[in-house]
Design a protein around this motif. Structure first.
Motif, PDB file in Angstrom:
ATOM      1  N   GLY A  24      24.076  37.378  30.190  1.00 18.00           N
ATOM      2  CA  GLY A  24      23.773  36.071  30.750  1.00 18.00           C
ATOM      3  C   GLY A  24      22.540  36.128  31.622  1.00 18.00           C
ATOM      4  O   GLY A  24      22.258  37.140  32.259  1.00 18.00           O
ATOM      5  N   VAL A  25      21.801  35.022  31.637  1.00 13.64           N
ATOM      6  CA  VAL A  25      20.636  34.876  32.497  1.00 13.64           C
ATOM      7  C   VAL A  25      20.927  33.713  33.437  1.00 13.64           C
ATOM      8  O   VAL A  25      21.066  32.571  32.992  1.00 13.64           O
ATOM      9  N   GLN A  26      21.057  34.005  34.730  1.00 11.82           N
ATOM     10  CA  GLN A  26      21.338  32.953  35.701  1.00 11.82           C
ATOM     11  C   GLN A  26      20.034  32.362  36.211  1.00 11.82           C
ATOM     12  O   GLN A  26      19.125  33.083  36.620  1.00 11.82           O
ATOM     13  N   LEU A  27      19.972  31.032  36.171  1.00  7.45           N
ATOM     14  CA  LEU A  27      18.801  30.303  36.623  1.00  7.45           C
ATOM     15  C   LEU A  27      19.119  29.562  37.916  1.00  7.45           C
ATOM     16  O   LEU A  27      20.291  29.412  38.278  1.00  7.45           O
ATOM     17  N   ASP A  28      18.100  29.044  38.570  1.00  8.06           N
ATOM     18  CA  ASP A  28      18.332  28.234  39.763  1.00  8.06           C
ATOM     19  C   ASP A  28      18.313  26.740  39.424  1.00  8.06           C
ATOM     20  O   ASP A  28      18.158  25.899  40.295  1.00  8.06           O
ATOM     21  N   GLN A  29      18.476  26.431  38.149  1.00  6.64           N
ATOM     22  CA  GLN A  29      18.509  25.065  37.651  1.00  6.64           C
ATOM     23  C   GLN A  29      19.404  25.046  36.412  1.00  6.64           C
ATOM     24  O   GLN A  29      19.780  26.104  35.910  1.00  6.64           O
ATOM     25  N   PRO A  30      19.762  23.856  35.917  1.00  8.58           N
ATOM     26  CA  PRO A  30      20.622  23.800  34.731  1.00  8.58           C
ATOM     27  C   PRO A  30      20.006  24.519  33.533  1.00  8.58           C
ATOM     28  O   PRO A  30      18.802  24.442  33.289  1.00  8.58           O
ATOM     29  N   ALA A  31      20.854  25.221  32.795  1.00  8.91           N
ATOM     30  CA  ALA A  31      20.399  26.000  31.642  1.00  8.91           C
ATOM     31  C   ALA A  31      20.385  25.194  30.345  1.00  8.91           C
ATOM     32  O   ALA A  31      19.900  25.683  29.325  1.00  8.91           O
ATOM     33  N   GLY A  32      20.881  23.964  30.371  1.00  7.80           N
ATOM     34  CA  GLY A  32      20.937  23.140  29.164  1.00  7.80           C
ATOM     35  C   GLY A  32      19.608  22.995  28.441  1.00  7.80           C
ATOM     36  O   GLY A  32      19.543  23.171  27.216  1.00  7.80           O
TER      37      GLY A  32
END
Length: 85
Positions: free
Chosen positions: A26-34
């Motif tokens: 998984g790659v966690q972002l600081d914004q929605p991943a959609g």
């Protein structure tokens, strides 16, 4: 997969973490991943969101080749860069 994703996302301030075990990454972002999921799909790589919707989750098949990994990492790097710019 994980090391490749860390390499292509290095320096992107919107990427908080790249984590996982084995092929589950998984790659966690600081914004929605959609939007990243949609961009990946448009470029031929399937991914889903996880967590609070800010994680790009990969669950590739067990028959993944090195070439598949290289292509997926490249596409994901481009998708993250274009959606977080």
């Amino acid at each position: 997969i994980k090391s490749g994703l860390k390499a292509v996302t290095e320096g992107n301030p919107h990427v908080k973490d790249v984590r996982g075990v084995g092929l589950l990454v998984g790659v966690q972002l600081d914004q929605p991943a959609g939007p990243v999921v949609n961009a990946c799909r448009d470029m031929g790589v399937l991914a889903i969101t996880a967590g609070a919707g800010d994680v790009l989750r990969l669950v590739p098949p067990l028959v993944l080749t090195d070439e598949d990994i290289d292509e997926a990492v490249e596409v994901i790097g481009k998708a993250i860069a274009s959606c977080t710019a």
